[in-house]
Design an enzyme around this catalytic site. Structure first.
Site, PDB file in Angstrom:
ATOM      1  N   TYR A 264      10.970   5.081   0.164  1.00  0.00           N
ATOM      2  CA  TYR A 264      11.859   4.080   0.755  1.00  0.00           C
ATOM      3  C   TYR A 264      13.258   4.122   0.151  1.00  0.00           C
ATOM      4  CZ  TYR A 264       8.271   1.778   3.556  1.00  0.00           C
ATOM      5  OH  TYR A 264       7.319   1.507   4.499  1.00  0.00           O
TER       6      TYR A 264
ATOM      7  N   ASP B  42       0.805  -1.222   0.000  1.00  0.00           N
ATOM      8  CA  ASP B  42       0.000   0.000   0.000  1.00  0.00           C
ATOM      9  C   ASP B  42       0.842   1.278   0.000  1.00  0.00           C
ATOM     10  OD1 ASP B  42       0.976  -0.202   2.568  1.00  0.00           O
ATOM     11  OD2 ASP B  42      -0.932   0.130   3.566  1.00  0.00           O
TER      12      ASP B  42
END
Length: 441
Positions: free
Chosen positions: A264, A170
């Site tokens: 990330y 997600d």
């Protein structure tokens, strides 16, 4: 209209109530006849289940509900298994984060050595879920949210290649909703994206509205000023570690101005800054233990005590809406375009065919079809090849019980400076993961 039977595996998760609320909110377009929970932690699951039973009773009394620790009872007569396991719970997540930090390396749940440690705990339990599903409901789909999705996806590819498993995440969905709100759109569904990469390791190359207008310049202008933070109520009240990752979007855009980067990538491209500024004694795991964990179970207790959920704070979110959208697309052949983790097989033209990549796919009743992303640039290709090799070695290390391959996996990870440091981290991780990892020789 077909009504589905849903099993939430990991019934004691802090995300479970949100998925239940989303399923009930979506009942006009995705009707359900039954919701089940399955977890191996009976006490934790019961706390969530008792609250969810009240929510279902008040909002959709026609929907059957049950919860169990028995695999046969859980997996019999289901259409979808929504898996969200946290093997080792937050106590082990804390170790995933703090052990690398002790050695001057990024400590993060899914990236770096901590992600590899978590992956080695997760492969076996996910394979067990697949086997239960195929034994008791062979026509069902397993929709896997369990982290770290990249290593879990490689594990399922190697160990259960013909199973009906879709691995999803997600995080890109969350970022797309932030992008949409930042430029005045309602949500991500008003955008069409092109994206390539690995899980927690990717880039948006194109974002358009449904009329074909290019939205990238407006989004990039926002990110150049303030990263993926937003000036809306949805952007408020986030933990500091979360906001720090969102702000990093600004620096990531400077590193790669042609695309928009998944946050990330901060942990790989800004590892030294991440370690330098991290609170190594109070990590993201501690924030969640003291925050969401307490809030969710306190709210469960409150709902049960008052025997009503009419004023509950539980609500649907990106995590819940994505997995429900996926189930709907598979059930009703909606042909919706969604980011999924899949074997490459030419989707990225100049990348290994057996790599598990994250790309847009068209989803229908027979599964999904990846879109072709063409060739990717040298910078991204080189980073991805290093990361894929690390992930493949981790899975091979798990399958073979090989200390050498897990050591090589950690050594290859871009967050780790040397083989010596990798070995020191691995030896510390082995000590705390003995109940969960295969014995490494």
């Amino acid at each position: 209209m077909k009504k589905s039977s849903i099993l939430i595996a990991g019934g004691g998760s802090t995300y479970t109530a949100g998925i239940v609320v989303m399923l009930l909110e979506a009942k006009e377009t995705f009707p359900v006849r039954q919701i089940k929970f399955y977890d191996n932690d009976k006490e934790r699951q019961q706390k969530v289940a008792e609250a969810c039973e009240i929510i279902i009773r008040e909002r959709a009394p026609e929907v059957a509900f049950s919860y169990t620790t028995d695999p046969e009872e859980a997996f019999t007569d289901v259409d979808f298994v929504m898996a969200q396991l946290r093997v080792g719970k937050y106590a082990l997540r804390e170790q995933d984060e703090k052990i690398p930090f002790k050695h001057g390396v990024v400590g993060q749940e899914t990236c770096g050595p901590g992600g590899i440690a978590y992956g080695l705990r997760s492969i076996g339990p996910i394979i067990e879920l697949i086997d239960f599903m195929e034994r008791y409901s062979p026509d069902a789909w397993l929709l896997n949210y369990s982290n770290p999705a990249a290593i879990v996806a490689e594990g399922t590819r190697r160990l259960r290649p013909d199973s009906k498993v879709i691995n999803i995440c997600d995080m890109p969905i969350c970022l797309e909703d932030i992008m949409a709100r930042a430029i005045g759109l309602k949500n991500r569904k008003e955008m069409e994206v092109r994206y390539f990469g690995l899980n927690h390791f990717g880039w948006w190359t194109s974002i358009q509205d449904h009329a074909g207008n290019d939205l990238m310049p407006k989004i990039k202008a926002h990110v150049a000023k303030q990263g993926y933070t937003e000036n809306t109520p949805a952007g408020q009240h986030k933990e500091e570690s979360w906001l720090e990752a969102m702000r990093a979007g600004k620096e990531l855009l400077e590193i790669e101005p042609a695309f928009l980067s998944n946050t990330y990538l901060k942990y790989y491209l800004m590892a030294d800054e991440t370690v330098e500024h991290a609170n190594k004694s109070y990590t993201r795991a501690n924030e969640i233990i003291d925050g969401r964990e307490k809030e969710v179970f306190s709210e469960c207790e409150r709902v049960v005590q008052q025997n009503s959920a009419k004023d509950t704070t539980f609500h649907s979110n990106e995590h819940a809406s994505f997995i429900v959208d996926l189930a709907r697309a598979l059930t009703f052949n909606t042909k919706e375009r969604m980011l999924l983790i899949t074997e490459n097989n030419g989707s990225i033209e100049n990348f290994a065919s057996d790599a598990m990549v994250e790309v847009p796919c068209i989803v229908g009743k027979n599964g999904f079809e990846p879109l072709t992303m063409g060739k990717i640039p040298t910078f991204q290709k080189g980073m991805m090849e290093q990361q894929v090799a690390s992930e493949k070695l981790a899975v091979e290390g798990w399958m073979e019980g090989s200390y050498q391959k897990v050591w090589q996996s950690i050594t290859l990870n871009k967050t780790v400076p040397s083989a010596k440091v990798a070995k020191e981290i691995l030896d510390d991780l082995i000590e705390v993961n003995k109940p969960y990892w295969p014995e490494l020789k």
